[in-house]
Design a protein around this motif. Structure first.
Motif, PDB file in Angstrom:
ATOM      1  N   GLY A  72      26.355  32.081 -14.494  1.00 19.71           N
ATOM      2  CA  GLY A  72      26.222  32.985 -13.360  1.00 19.71           C
ATOM      3  C   GLY A  72      25.961  32.255 -12.062  1.00 19.71           C
ATOM      4  N   GLU A  73      25.514  33.007 -11.065  1.00 13.36           N
ATOM      5  CA  GLU A  73      25.207  32.420  -9.766  1.00 13.36           C
ATOM      6  C   GLU A  73      23.781  31.869  -9.749  1.00 13.36           C
ATOM      7  OE1 GLU A  73      24.796  35.334  -6.556  1.00 13.36           O
ATOM      8  OE2 GLU A  73      24.864  36.902  -8.091  1.00 13.36           O
ATOM      9  N   LYS A  74      23.514  31.017  -8.787  1.00 12.13           N
ATOM     10  CA  LYS A  74      22.198  30.415  -8.556  1.00 12.13           C
ATOM     11  C   LYS A  74      21.713  29.596  -9.752  1.00 12.13           C
ATOM     12  CE  LYS A  74      20.832  34.081  -5.341  1.00 12.13           C
ATOM     13  NZ  LYS A  74      19.834  35.132  -5.014  1.00 12.13           N
ATOM     14  N   VAL A  75      22.646  28.973 -10.447  1.00 14.04           N
ATOM     15  CA  VAL A  75      22.297  28.093 -11.559  1.00 14.04           C
ATOM     16  C   VAL A  75      22.261  26.657 -11.036  1.00 14.04           C
ATOM     17  CG1 VAL A  75      23.005  27.178 -13.806  1.00 14.04           C
ATOM     18  CG2 VAL A  75      23.338  29.605 -13.274  1.00 14.04           C
ATOM     19  N   ALA A  76      21.167  25.961 -11.311  1.00 11.68           N
ATOM     20  CA  ALA A  76      21.051  24.568 -10.875  1.00 11.68           C
ATOM     21  C   ALA A  76      22.054  23.706 -11.628  1.00 11.68           C
ATOM     22  CB  ALA A  76      19.632  24.061 -11.115  1.00 11.68           C
ATOM     23  N   VAL A  77      22.828  22.936 -10.885  1.00  7.55           N
ATOM     24  CA  VAL A  77      23.841  22.075 -11.487  1.00  7.55           C
ATOM     25  C   VAL A  77      23.727  20.672 -10.912  1.00  7.55           C
ATOM     26  CG1 VAL A  77      25.501  23.898 -12.022  1.00  7.55           C
ATOM     27  CG2 VAL A  77      25.522  22.847  -9.758  1.00  7.55           C
TER      28      VAL A  77
ATOM     29  N   CYS B  12      32.265  28.521  -9.038  1.00  7.41           N
ATOM     30  CA  CYS B  12      32.085  27.916  -7.714  1.00  7.41           C
ATOM     31  C   CYS B  12      30.683  27.347  -7.584  1.00  7.41           C
ATOM     32  CB  CYS B  12      32.287  28.959  -6.614  1.00  7.41           C
ATOM     33  SG  CYS B  12      34.001  29.399  -6.329  1.00  7.41           S
ATOM     34  N   ALA B  13      30.593  26.227  -6.886  1.00 11.92           N
ATOM     35  CA  ALA B  13      29.298  25.631  -6.564  1.00 11.92           C
ATOM     36  C   ALA B  13      29.303  25.284  -5.084  1.00 11.92           C
ATOM     37  CB  ALA B  13      29.042  24.390  -7.410  1.00 11.92           C
ATOM     38  N   LEU B  14      28.216  25.605  -4.401  1.00 12.13           N
ATOM     39  CA  LEU B  14      28.125  25.391  -2.965  1.00 12.13           C
ATOM     40  C   LEU B  14      26.978  24.442  -2.667  1.00 12.13           C
ATOM     41  CD1 LEU B  14      29.191  26.196  -0.162  1.00 12.13           C
ATOM     42  CD2 LEU B  14      27.479  28.019  -0.138  1.00 12.13           C
TER      43      LEU B  14
ATOM     44  N   ILE C 276      27.486  29.588  -7.085  1.00 17.73           N
ATOM     45  CA  ILE C 276      27.523  30.875  -6.398  1.00 17.73           C
ATOM     46  C   ILE C 276      28.441  31.797  -7.197  1.00 17.73           C
ATOM     47  CG2 ILE C 276      27.085  29.850  -4.139  1.00 17.73           C
ATOM     48  CD1 ILE C 276      30.054  30.178  -3.510  1.00 17.73           C
ATOM     49  N   SER C 277      28.361  33.079  -6.944  1.00 17.58           N
ATOM     50  CA  SER C 277      29.181  34.029  -7.688  1.00 17.58           C
ATOM     51  C   SER C 277      30.650  33.892  -7.293  1.00 17.58           C
ATOM     52  CB  SER C 277      28.719  35.466  -7.415  1.00 17.58           C
ATOM     53  OG  SER C 277      29.016  35.832  -6.077  1.00 17.58           O
ATOM     54  N   ASN C 278      31.543  34.301  -8.194  1.00 19.93           N
ATOM     55  CA  ASN C 278      32.963  34.270  -7.883  1.00 19.93           C
ATOM     56  C   ASN C 278      33.306  35.218  -6.742  1.00 19.93           C
ATOM     57  OD1 ASN C 278      33.053  32.528 -10.026  1.00 19.93           O
ATOM     58  ND2 ASN C 278      34.886  33.442 -10.930  1.00 19.93           N
ATOM     59  N   GLU C 279      32.549  36.309  -6.648  1.00 21.71           N
ATOM     60  CA  GLU C 279      32.769  37.246  -5.550  1.00 21.71           C
ATOM     61  C   GLU C 279      32.494  36.583  -4.205  1.00 21.71           C
ATOM     62  OE1 GLU C 279      32.426  39.286  -9.245  1.00 21.71           O
ATOM     63  OE2 GLU C 279      30.994  37.910  -8.279  1.00 21.71           O
TER      64      GLU C 279
END
Length: 219
Positions: free
Chosen positions: A154-159, A206-208, A188-191
């Motif tokens: 999901g979103e906000k996952v530490a990578v 996606c990762a920002l 971040i979310s795909n949206e």
């Protein structure tokens, strides 16, 4: 060394490996980054990290990163190996410096995703490379990447992104660091990714990063 609360990513421009599973990654950028791959040197062992190398002018040169996924297989990006002869590829493991140390293995076969494509957009940018002799997995600094489960990331996952990517924002002045580099950031979310202008599917993540840092060289 393991990272129990983080998804672990490997350096490819549109492909990274996560601890929870495998996925393609698009890294949005808003302005040219000061460092393409991270901004800090890695000091601890990254046992699944490999350097794919070819000989140029009589010397081995790093051209792509990859991850150990079994005793004889490396996962890498399809665009790295699609057009090269596998017998020309050497895989170095067990080192943080691609120019020194580690163990060298010969690539014997490659398997590019059958639906890999670069146009009209990059999809299925993934490939397997088999090496000989087998990796010495009994060594503490050589081991497969921890895949984890198959749950959706999901979103906000530490990578964490690691590799020897260029530290320059331009392909015309690309400079590869000798020492492995790292960047910690979040998905971040795909949206949200689509809202930023990147067409992504459920096969992608996606990762920002802050200030546009990431895996891709800005052309």
């Amino acid at each position: 060394m393991s990272y129990p609360k983080m998804a672990i990513l490997k350096l490819f421009c549109t492909f990274l490996i996560l601890r929870q599973g495998l996925a393609e990654v698009v890294t949005p950028t808003t302005e040219p980054p000061t460092r393409i791959n991270g901004g800090q040197q890695v000091n601890e062992s990254v046992p699944f990290q490999v350097s794919l190398q070819m000989q140029r002018r009589g010397r081995w040169q790093h051209f792509c990163g990859g991850s150990i996924v079994s005793g004889q297989h490396v996962l890498t990006a399809a665009h790295c190996v699609e057009k090269i002869k596998v017998e020309d590829v050497s895989v170095v493991v067990g080192t943080l410096n691609w120019k020194a140390g580690g163990l060298r293995h010969r690539a014997v076969t490659k398997h590019v995703h059958p639906q890999y494509s670069m146009s009209p957009r990059i999809i299925n940018d993934i490939a397997l490379v088999k090496v000989t002799p087998p990796f010495r997995l009994e060594r503490s600094n050589i081991s497969p990447v921890l895949m984890g489960g198959s749950d959706r990331i999901g979103e906000k996952v530490a990578v964490r992104l690691t590799g020897w990517g260029s530290t320059s924002p331009s392909t015309t002045s690309a400079t590869l660091p000798d020492r492995l580099q790292a960047l910690n950031y979040r998905t971040i979310s795909n949206e949200e990714c689509n809202q930023k202008g990147f067409r992504v599917t459920r096969n992608e993540i996606c990762a920002l990063a802050v200030q546009g840092q990431g895996a891709c060289v800005i052309r």
